[in-house]
Enzyme design. Sequence first.
Site, PDB file in Angstrom:
ATOM      1  N   CYS A   4      -6.364  80.059  35.117  1.00  0.00           N
ATOM      2  CA  CYS A   4      -5.316  80.978  35.585  1.00  0.00           C
ATOM      3  C   CYS A   4      -5.877  82.398  35.667  1.00  0.00           C
ATOM      4  O   CYS A   4      -6.367  82.949  34.677  1.00  0.00           O
ATOM      5  CB  CYS A   4      -4.123  80.929  34.642  1.00  0.00           C
ATOM      6  SG  CYS A   4      -2.905  82.207  34.992  1.00  0.00           S
ATOM      7  N   CYS A   7      -4.244  84.862  33.243  1.00  0.00           N
ATOM      8  CA  CYS A   7      -4.726  84.673  31.865  1.00  0.00           C
ATOM      9  C   CYS A   7      -6.104  85.320  31.701  1.00  0.00           C
ATOM     10  O   CYS A   7      -6.410  85.904  30.656  1.00  0.00           O
ATOM     11  CB  CYS A   7      -4.793  83.194  31.516  1.00  0.00           C
ATOM     12  SG  CYS A   7      -3.196  82.437  31.149  1.00  0.00           S
ATOM     13  N   HIS A  46       1.129  82.187  28.720  1.00  0.00           N
ATOM     14  CA  HIS A  46       1.117  81.553  30.042  1.00  0.00           C
ATOM     15  C   HIS A  46       2.399  80.753  30.246  1.00  0.00           C
ATOM     16  O   HIS A  46       2.619  79.737  29.592  1.00  0.00           O
ATOM     17  CB  HIS A  46      -0.097  80.628  30.219  1.00  0.00           C
ATOM     18  CG  HIS A  46      -0.117  79.997  31.576  1.00  0.00           C
ATOM     19  ND1 HIS A  46      -0.752  80.566  32.651  1.00  0.00           N
ATOM     20  CD2 HIS A  46       0.494  78.881  32.043  1.00  0.00           C
ATOM     21  CE1 HIS A  46      -0.545  79.817  33.720  1.00  0.00           C
ATOM     22  NE2 HIS A  46       0.210  78.785  33.382  1.00  0.00           N
ATOM     23  N   HIS A  98       1.490  82.129  37.156  1.00  0.00           N
ATOM     24  CA  HIS A  98       1.665  82.715  35.828  1.00  0.00           C
ATOM     25  C   HIS A  98       2.791  83.717  36.037  1.00  0.00           C
ATOM     26  O   HIS A  98       2.644  84.655  36.847  1.00  0.00           O
ATOM     27  CB  HIS A  98       0.362  83.400  35.364  1.00  0.00           C
ATOM     28  CG  HIS A  98       0.438  84.016  34.001  1.00  0.00           C
ATOM     29  ND1 HIS A  98      -0.508  83.774  33.019  1.00  0.00           N
ATOM     30  CD2 HIS A  98       1.318  84.885  33.456  1.00  0.00           C
ATOM     31  CE1 HIS A  98      -0.203  84.467  31.936  1.00  0.00           C
ATOM     32  NE2 HIS A  98       0.919  85.164  32.180  1.00  0.00           N
ATOM     33  N   HIS A 100       5.355  86.452  36.690  1.00  0.00           N
ATOM     34  CA  HIS A 100       5.133  87.893  36.845  1.00  0.00           C
ATOM     35  C   HIS A 100       6.275  88.526  37.613  1.00  0.00           C
ATOM     36  O   HIS A 100       6.916  87.895  38.441  1.00  0.00           O
ATOM     37  CB  HIS A 100       3.798  88.181  37.545  1.00  0.00           C
ATOM     38  CG  HIS A 100       3.651  87.494  38.872  1.00  0.00           C
ATOM     39  ND1 HIS A 100       3.277  86.176  38.989  1.00  0.00           N
ATOM     40  CD2 HIS A 100       3.830  87.938  40.139  1.00  0.00           C
ATOM     41  CE1 HIS A 100       3.222  85.833  40.261  1.00  0.00           C
ATOM     42  NE2 HIS A 100       3.574  86.883  40.992  1.00  0.00           N
ATOM     43  N   HIS A 102       6.896  91.804  40.097  1.00  0.00           N
ATOM     44  CA  HIS A 102       6.347  92.908  40.878  1.00  0.00           C
ATOM     45  C   HIS A 102       7.273  94.107  40.678  1.00  0.00           C
ATOM     46  O   HIS A 102       8.490  93.974  40.821  1.00  0.00           O
ATOM     47  CB  HIS A 102       6.365  92.586  42.375  1.00  0.00           C
ATOM     48  CG  HIS A 102       5.574  91.386  42.778  1.00  0.00           C
ATOM     49  ND1 HIS A 102       4.387  91.483  43.473  1.00  0.00           N
ATOM     50  CD2 HIS A 102       5.800  90.055  42.602  1.00  0.00           C
ATOM     51  CE1 HIS A 102       3.921  90.259  43.717  1.00  0.00           C
ATOM     52  NE2 HIS A 102       4.757  89.376  43.205  1.00  0.00           N
TER      53      HIS A 102
END
Length: 114
Positions: A4, A7, A46, A98, A100, A102
């Site tokens: 990943c 990660c 993760h 993973h 997230h 923005h």
Amino acid sequence: MSDCIFCKIRDKIIKADIVYEDEFVIAFKDINPQAPFHVLFIPKKHISSFNEIEVRDAFILENIFLAIKKTVFKFNIAESGYRIVGNCNKSAGQEVFHLHFHVMAGRKFLWPAG
Ligand code: AMP
Ligand code: ZN
């Protein structure tokens, strides 16, 4: 997750422009910015997508939103405004699996989003 990319950014194996970090959260500039300010906030744990969030992860999400708040004040975009986007799976165009958020600012955003 050994393959990943986020990660690897967390583990400092891949370099990123980190703007915020604490025990649970790390935030770094998007490599392909879609606005003058474009930062990704990720949990250090993760989690592949929003679909994999579990009840025990709730405090991580709290920490992410508090990290976003600290960062938007630090970068002086709290008052002018910003957009928070989370893509999940194919239709939304998720590319990195993973979790997230923005956070984008520095230009006018359209609504509804494209
Ligand atoms: P998403 O489509 O929501 O999965 O968004 C993934 C985002 O990660 C995209 O905006 C990419 O530009 C960004 N990205 C991919 N690799 C990197 C990287 N090594 N450093 C910073 N941002 C990245
Ligand atoms: Zn990961």
